[in-house]
Design a protein around this motif. Structure first.
Motif, short mmCIF file in Angstrom:
data_model
loop_
_atom_site.label_atom_id
_atom_site.label_comp_id
_atom_site.label_asym_id
_atom_site.label_seq_id
_atom_site.Cartn_x
_atom_site.Cartn_y
_atom_site.Cartn_z
N ASP A 176 -11.11 -3.32 -3.16
CA ASP A 176 -11.49 -1.99 -3.66
C ASP A 176 -11.50 -0.96 -2.55
O ASP A 176 -11.04 0.17 -2.72
CB ASP A 176 -12.87 -2.05 -4.32
CG ASP A 176 -12.86 -2.74 -5.67
OD1 ASP A 176 -11.76 -3.06 -6.18
OD2 ASP A 176 -13.96 -2.99 -6.21
N ARG B 177 -7.98 -0.12 -1.42
CA ARG B 177 -7.36 0.78 -2.40
C ARG B 177 -7.90 2.19 -2.24
O ARG B 177 -7.14 3.17 -2.30
CB ARG B 177 -7.63 0.24 -3.81
CG ARG B 177 -6.82 0.92 -4.92
CD ARG B 177 -7.10 0.29 -6.27
NE ARG B 177 -6.87 -1.15 -6.24
CZ ARG B 177 -7.82 -2.07 -6.34
NH1 ARG B 177 -9.09 -1.72 -6.49
NH2 ARG B 177 -7.52 -3.35 -6.32
N ARG C 98 -6.33 3.89 0.42
CA ARG C 98 -4.88 4.02 0.18
C ARG C 98 -4.08 3.24 1.22
O ARG C 98 -3.18 3.78 1.87
CB ARG C 98 -4.48 5.49 0.17
CG ARG C 98 -5.18 6.27 -0.95
CD ARG C 98 -4.83 7.73 -0.96
NE ARG C 98 -5.55 8.43 -2.02
CZ ARG C 98 -5.49 9.74 -2.23
NH1 ARG C 98 -4.72 10.50 -1.43
NH2 ARG C 98 -6.18 10.30 -3.20
N ASP C 99 -4.43 1.95 1.35
CA ASP C 99 -3.75 1.05 2.28
C ASP C 99 -3.61 1.70 3.66
O ASP C 99 -2.56 2.22 4.04
CB ASP C 99 -2.38 0.65 1.74
CG ASP C 99 -2.52 -0.20 0.49
OD1 ASP C 99 -3.44 -1.04 0.44
OD2 ASP C 99 -1.72 -0.01 -0.44
#
Length: 405
Positions: free
Chosen positions: A183, A186, A189-190
């Motif tokens: 989570d 993510r 955003r990597d």
């Protein structure tokens, strides 16, 4: 005819070089400033290998020459120290009432330490992840703006964590089955660096082992302070995780069978009598009038002030809590025989009034020869877990892998 697998041989040689890099880094970290000759003599590596490895580590910004020289006969030697100023690890901690972030370099020097008041116990996982991501992004912006590269991020959680970064159960937060690593990755955003999760107790004891006053102690325990109490366990210099990675859940050890209900649903757990919420509500009964506590720091400061002023009910209450803490620690002493047990969080803040009674209880309860364990407050403060997380984020470099940056 004997066939030689060249690719396997190359990999093996590469593995040896990685291991040797780790040996050199570890020696310099422990003995700096030191010369190349000293590294070779102390590690058993030959001088040519050490010279090659040191050159590589200097090129990648992990070691630097100081210009200092040893007092020795013959040609003066250039001395080496850890550099690591190019690279940073980030550590975050989820506390009962706060989020903490630490950025530290390879030498363990904290570059920033920020605390944000945040009621994680009532916020829920999605809001907590958003808050963690916002704090992490601010820290990344600050350190990259100073020309440094973030190599990883590790979050400490007050509860067990599995190998995939999932929090199966954290009763103090009301969490169950939260895939925190995924989570957060993510939400960021990597980010281009690894994101890991571990128990706050494991990270705290790792920080103690590296940076605290008892650094290098082979048998060491750190007890976290918060809504729950976790134990980070080091035995023989190695972190004990257990078969599933869930070792150290001392907060749910029963110390008062007739005691108050715990977050886990049972009664009389150590967390239910010595966790921060339990301590505050027992010693400051007026806090219940204002509803749930969202920031415990002012309340702990009130308890400190009352104890210093000699308030008898507060001092008596702290002594009783100390005895229950000592009862739990005596179990660890009998099982693990640690040299030092350090307490963090509110337990450290209230140590002058908790620990004398706890030490007496340990002496009375441990079996066999008189216990020689030292029970002491942590000197690393509430940032211990976050500092341990920052250190963990640099683990691949310390294991000899060259940073990709």
């Amino acid at each position: 005819m004997i066939s030689i697998d060249r690719s396997s041989q190359t990999a093996d040689l590469g593995d040896v070089r990685v291991a040797n890099r780790a040996v050199v880094l570890r020696h310099v970290r422990t003995h700096a400033p030191c010369s190349r000759a000293d590294v070779a003599a102390r590690t058993g590596l030959n001088k040519a290998t050490v010279s090659s490895l040191v050159g590589e580590l200097i090129e990648h910004g992990l070691l630097r020459e100081t210009g200092l020289t040893e007092n020795r006969v013959g040609r003066p030697a250039t001395m080496l120290v850890l550099d690591g100023s190019r690279y940073v690890g980030l550590g975050l901690r989820i506390g009962a009432d706060e989020l903490v972030v630490v950025a530290a370099d390879l030498a363990g020097e904290p570059l920033l330490t920020w605390r944000r008041a945040f009621a994680a116990a009532t916020a829920g996982p999605p809001e907590t992840v958003r808050a963690l991501a916002a704090l992490a992004r601010r820290a990344v912006t600050r350190v990259t703006g100073a020309g440094r590269t973030v190599l990883g991020l590790t979050v400490g959680v007050p509860g067990p964590v599995d190998a995939d970064g999932v929090v199966p159960s954290a009763p103090a937060l009301g969490w169950r089955g939260v895939p925190l690593a995924a989570d957060l990755r993510r939400a960021l955003r990597d980010p281009g660096f690894p994101v890991g999760v571990d128990t706050d107790a494991n990270l705290a004891v790792s920080a103690e082992l590296r940076h605290g006053p008892y650094a290098g102690t082979a048998d060491l325990v750190h007890l976290t302070g918060g809504l729950t109490i976790g134990a980070g366990l080091v035995s023989g210099g190695r972190l004990l995780r257990g078969g599933r990675g869930f070792a150290g859940e001392i907060g749910h050890l029963p110390v008062r069978p007739d005691g108050p209900e715990c977050h886990c649903g049972r009664r009389g757990c150590l967390a239910a009598v010595a966790g921060v919420d339990a301590v505050v509500r027992r010693l400051l009964p007026d806090v219940a009038v204002d509803g749930p506590v969202t920031d415990y720091l002012p309340e702990i400061e009130r308890i400190q002030a009352l104890a210093r002023a000699g308030d008898a009910p507060v001092r008596d209450g702290l002594a009783e809590i100390g005895r229950q803490l000592g009862s739990a620690v005596s179990v660890l002493v009998d099982l693990l025989d640690p040299e030092v047990v350090v307490v963090g969080g509110h337990l450290a803040a209230l140590a002058p009034w908790l620990l004398p009674a706890a030490r007496d209880e340990i002496a009375a309860r441990t079996s066999g020869p008189p216990a020689t364990v030292r029970l002491e407050p942590s000197a690393l403060g509430s940032a211990a877990s976050a500092l341990g997380g920052a250190t963990a984020a640099l683990a691949s470099v310390e294991a000899g892998q060259l940073p990709v940056a």
